[in-house]
Design a protein around this motif. Structure first.
Motif, PDB file in Angstrom:
ATOM      1  N   GLY A 146     -12.381 -21.297   3.361  1.00  0.00           N
ATOM      2  CA  GLY A 146     -10.743 -22.980   3.707  1.00  0.00           C
ATOM      3  C   GLY A 146      -9.380 -21.720   3.933  1.00  0.00           C
ATOM      4  O   GLY A 146      -8.762 -22.406   4.885  1.00  0.00           O
ATOM      5  N   GLN A 147      -9.455 -20.555   3.614  1.00  0.00           N
ATOM      6  CA  GLN A 147      -8.888 -19.422   4.598  1.00  0.00           C
ATOM      7  C   GLN A 147      -8.652 -20.163   6.431  1.00  0.00           C
ATOM      8  O   GLN A 147      -7.402 -20.060   6.953  1.00  0.00           O
ATOM      9  N   ILE A 148      -9.875 -19.695   7.001  1.00  0.00           N
ATOM     10  CA  ILE A 148     -10.075 -20.411   8.365  1.00  0.00           C
ATOM     11  C   ILE A 148      -9.999 -21.398   8.913  1.00  0.00           C
ATOM     12  O   ILE A 148      -8.657 -21.492   9.513  1.00  0.00           O
ATOM     13  N   HIS A 149      -9.857 -22.305   7.735  1.00  0.00           N
ATOM     14  CA  HIS A 149      -9.583 -23.734   7.743  1.00  0.00           C
ATOM     15  C   HIS A 149      -7.341 -23.963   8.124  1.00  0.00           C
ATOM     16  O   HIS A 149      -7.655 -24.250   9.180  1.00  0.00           O
ATOM     17  N   VAL A 150      -7.046 -23.343   7.465  1.00  0.00           N
ATOM     18  CA  VAL A 150      -5.827 -23.567   7.392  1.00  0.00           C
ATOM     19  C   VAL A 150      -5.084 -22.929   8.641  1.00  0.00           C
ATOM     20  O   VAL A 150      -4.095 -23.092   9.072  1.00  0.00           O
ATOM     21  N   MET A 151      -5.863 -21.489   9.109  1.00  0.00           N
ATOM     22  CA  MET A 151      -5.360 -19.963   9.670  1.00  0.00           C
ATOM     23  C   MET A 151      -6.068 -21.173  11.601  1.00  0.00           C
ATOM     24  O   MET A 151      -4.564 -21.404  12.198  1.00  0.00           O
ATOM     25  N   GLU A 152      -6.883 -22.204  11.240  1.00  0.00           N
ATOM     26  CA  GLU A 152      -7.010 -23.031  12.105  1.00  0.00           C
ATOM     27  C   GLU A 152      -5.774 -24.026  12.991  1.00  0.00           C
ATOM     28  O   GLU A 152      -5.430 -24.490  13.843  1.00  0.00           O
ATOM     29  N   ALA A 153      -5.455 -24.471  11.485  1.00  0.00           N
ATOM     30  CA  ALA A 153      -4.992 -26.112  11.190  1.00  0.00           C
ATOM     31  C   ALA A 153      -3.245 -25.657  11.768  1.00  0.00           C
ATOM     32  O   ALA A 153      -2.394 -26.447  12.010  1.00  0.00           O
ATOM     33  N   LYS A 154      -3.087 -24.544  11.287  1.00  0.00           N
ATOM     34  CA  LYS A 154      -1.279 -23.852  11.362  1.00  0.00           C
ATOM     35  C   LYS A 154      -0.719 -22.629  11.388  1.00  0.00           C
ATOM     36  O   LYS A 154      -2.210 -21.796  11.186  1.00  0.00           O
ATOM     37  N   LYS A 155      -0.484 -22.955  11.696  1.00  0.00           N
ATOM     38  CA  LYS A 155       0.865 -20.882  12.475  1.00  0.00           C
ATOM     39  C   LYS A 155       1.016 -20.486  11.515  1.00  0.00           C
ATOM     40  O   LYS A 155       1.771 -21.366  10.454  1.00  0.00           O
ATOM     41  N   PRO A 156       1.366 -19.322  11.380  1.00  0.00           N
ATOM     42  CA  PRO A 156       2.119 -18.049  10.400  1.00  0.00           C
ATOM     43  C   PRO A 156       3.652 -18.291  10.506  1.00  0.00           C
ATOM     44  O   PRO A 156       4.082 -19.497  11.692  1.00  0.00           O
ATOM     45  N   PRO A 157       4.498 -18.792   8.955  1.00  0.00           N
ATOM     46  CA  PRO A 157       4.048 -18.666   7.936  1.00  0.00           C
ATOM     47  C   PRO A 157       2.860 -18.631   7.282  1.00  0.00           C
ATOM     48  O   PRO A 157       3.219 -20.585   7.160  1.00  0.00           O
ATOM     49  N   ILE A 158       2.106 -18.543   6.690  1.00  0.00           N
ATOM     50  CA  ILE A 158       1.460 -18.619   5.285  1.00  0.00           C
ATOM     51  C   ILE A 158       0.692 -18.304   4.456  1.00  0.00           C
ATOM     52  O   ILE A 158       1.393 -17.223   4.357  1.00  0.00           O
ATOM     53  N   LYS A 159       1.114 -19.061   3.331  1.00  0.00           N
ATOM     54  CA  LYS A 159       1.191 -18.933   1.628  1.00  0.00           C
ATOM     55  C   LYS A 159       0.190 -19.801   1.112  1.00  0.00           C
ATOM     56  O   LYS A 159       0.534 -21.065   0.318  1.00  0.00           O
ATOM     57  N   VAL A 160      -1.001 -19.453   1.057  1.00  0.00           N
ATOM     58  CA  VAL A 160      -1.725 -20.354   0.140  1.00  0.00           C
ATOM     59  C   VAL A 160      -3.157 -20.351  -0.461  1.00  0.00           C
ATOM     60  O   VAL A 160      -3.076 -18.752  -0.305  1.00  0.00           O
ATOM     61  N   VAL A 161      -3.115 -20.738  -1.487  1.00  0.00           N
ATOM     62  CA  VAL A 161      -3.842 -20.393  -2.600  1.00  0.00           C
ATOM     63  C   VAL A 161      -5.555 -21.535  -2.467  1.00  0.00           C
ATOM     64  O   VAL A 161      -5.287 -22.700  -1.956  1.00  0.00           O
ATOM     65  N   SER A 162      -6.966 -20.940  -2.275  1.00  0.00           N
ATOM     66  CA  SER A 162      -7.619 -21.837  -1.816  1.00  0.00           C
ATOM     67  C   SER A 162      -8.740 -21.479  -3.452  1.00  0.00           C
ATOM     68  O   SER A 162      -9.972 -20.523  -3.726  1.00  0.00           O
ATOM     69  N   PRO A 163      -8.770 -22.549  -4.718  1.00  0.00           N
ATOM     70  CA  PRO A 163      -9.677 -23.023  -5.295  1.00  0.00           C
ATOM     71  C   PRO A 163     -10.716 -24.115  -4.870  1.00  0.00           C
ATOM     72  O   PRO A 163     -10.519 -25.019  -4.101  1.00  0.00           O
ATOM     73  N   GLY A 164     -11.998 -23.436  -5.610  1.00  0.00           N
ATOM     74  CA  GLY A 164     -13.136 -24.338  -6.333  1.00  0.00           C
ATOM     75  C   GLY A 164     -14.115 -23.797  -6.423  1.00  0.00           C
ATOM     76  O   GLY A 164     -13.967 -22.381  -6.607  1.00  0.00           O
ATOM     77  N   LYS A 165     -15.274 -24.109  -5.969  1.00  0.00           N
ATOM     78  CA  LYS A 165     -17.118 -23.672  -6.475  1.00  0.00           C
ATOM     79  C   LYS A 165     -18.092 -23.335  -5.346  1.00  0.00           C
ATOM     80  O   LYS A 165     -17.518 -23.623  -4.583  1.00  0.00           O
TER      81      LYS A 165
END
Length: 341
Positions: free
Chosen positions: A174-193
């Motif tokens: 999920g971090q890769i998807h976020v970095m591809e869609a959004k430029k820094p600054p980035i501050k994200v958590v990705s929970p899941g199975k």
């Protein structure tokens, strides 16, 4: 004719007295007063009565009808009242008895931990991103600096749906998807199975992760340490601290294993920390430059840190659960004991 009518009357009144219920009374009503009843038959035979006798015969029939109807109505009301009384007795409610209480449910321990961590991270300014449980090989491995011939893939043996698609082994995808869609600054958590071919007392083929990512200018390992210190204090108590040990992950460099001082013995050594005074809780590190560059981020300007937390492990430590399978068996004897609200 008068004798016949009198006989009908006496017979009807006797049948009504013997009736033991509404059904029997209805039978008497039909036999005497119905369209084919005995009194009705008398009225139909009035044509054979001498004209001068017809008024008298009509009077006797009416008196008999009134007497029969009166007694029928009395008996019907009595039977209805008795039936209603029996119904009230059978449905009687004792208002002095304690009410039946509905059992109040609670969230699953892993969900409780997920919600607690989400609240902690959002209070620090993190956004929450939930990716898909089915990923392709690129996002799950290659983009995280784990090419097909990398030995780290053996550590995350997983379930493939096809040569390209698989059940994700980590929410880092999920971090890769976020970095591809959004430029820094980035501050994200990705929970899941997440899913791995692993099964023992402390591991499950399916478990829950929460990955975190921070990308901004001037981010260092010190920022990671400071954030983790705040996290464990809010999760395990204000006297708990962290310790970083060198480790290896393909997508971070340097990489660390993160321990917390034992919140049960406060570092003195006990069965929970196996006498060491420390408990391993998560893995983390500075994001590898190859991962950032693969997402189009200028590593001369930006850096970042990432971390991954196993929620079942946190739940087991926090609530004293000694076998991960207890979290998946839906045994209320276990789950009812844990309501951390």
């Amino acid at each position: 004719m008068r004798d016949k009518i009198q006989q009908i009357r006496e017979k009807a009144l006797a049948e009504i007295d013997k009736a033991d219920g509404l059904e029997k009374l209805n039978d008497v009503r039909a036999a005497i007063l119905g369209k084919k009843g005995e009194l009705t038959a008398v009225l139909k035979g009035m044509k054979d009565v001498a004209p001068e006798d017809r008024p008298k015969v009509g009077q006797w029939v009416n008196e008999t009808r009134e007497a029969v109807e009166k007694l029928l109505d009395e008996r019907v009301k009595r039977f209805e009242a008795e039936a209603l009384k029996r119904k009230y007795e059978s449905e009687k409610i004792d208002v002095t008895m304690p009410a039946k209480r509905s059992k109040k449910g609670n969230l699953h321990p892993v969900t409780q931990v997920k919600d607690q961590l989400s609240e902690i991270f959002t209070s620090m300014g993190f956004e929450v991103y939930e990716g898909t449980e089915i990923e392709n090989d690129y996002y799950n491995f290659t983009a995280l600096n784990t090419p097909k011939d990398h030995p780290a893939r053996d550590m995350q043996d997983t379930f493939y749906l096809s040569p390209e698609f698989l059940l994700r082994t980590q929410t880092s995808a999920g971090q890769i998807h976020v970095m591809e869609a959004k430029k820094p600054p980035i501050k994200v958590v990705s929970p899941g199975k997440v899913f791995r071919s692993d099964d023992d007392a402390t591991h499950s083929p399916m478990f829950t992760q929460m990955e975190g990512l921070v990308v901004d200018k001037g981010i260092t390992l010190c920022d990671l340490k400071g954030m983790l210190d705040q996290l464990v204090k809010k999760m395990f108590g204000k006297n708990v601290t962290t310790r970083l040990r060198p480790s290896y992950f393909p997508f971070t460099e340097p990489s660390v294993e993160v321990d917390v001082s034992c919140f049960q013995c406060h570092g003195k050594g006990c069965s929970l920390c196996k006498g060491t005074g420390w408990i391993e809780v998560l893995g983390a590190g500075v994001v590898n430059k190859k991962v950032l560059e693969g997402c189009g981020i200028d590593t001369n300007e930006y850096s970042g840190f990432a971390f991954g937390i196993g929620l079942e492990r946190i739940a087991m430590l926090k609530y004293g659960i000694n076998n991960i399978k207890l979290l998946f068996e839906s045994d209320l004897r276990v789950l009812d004991q844990i309501d951390d609200k």
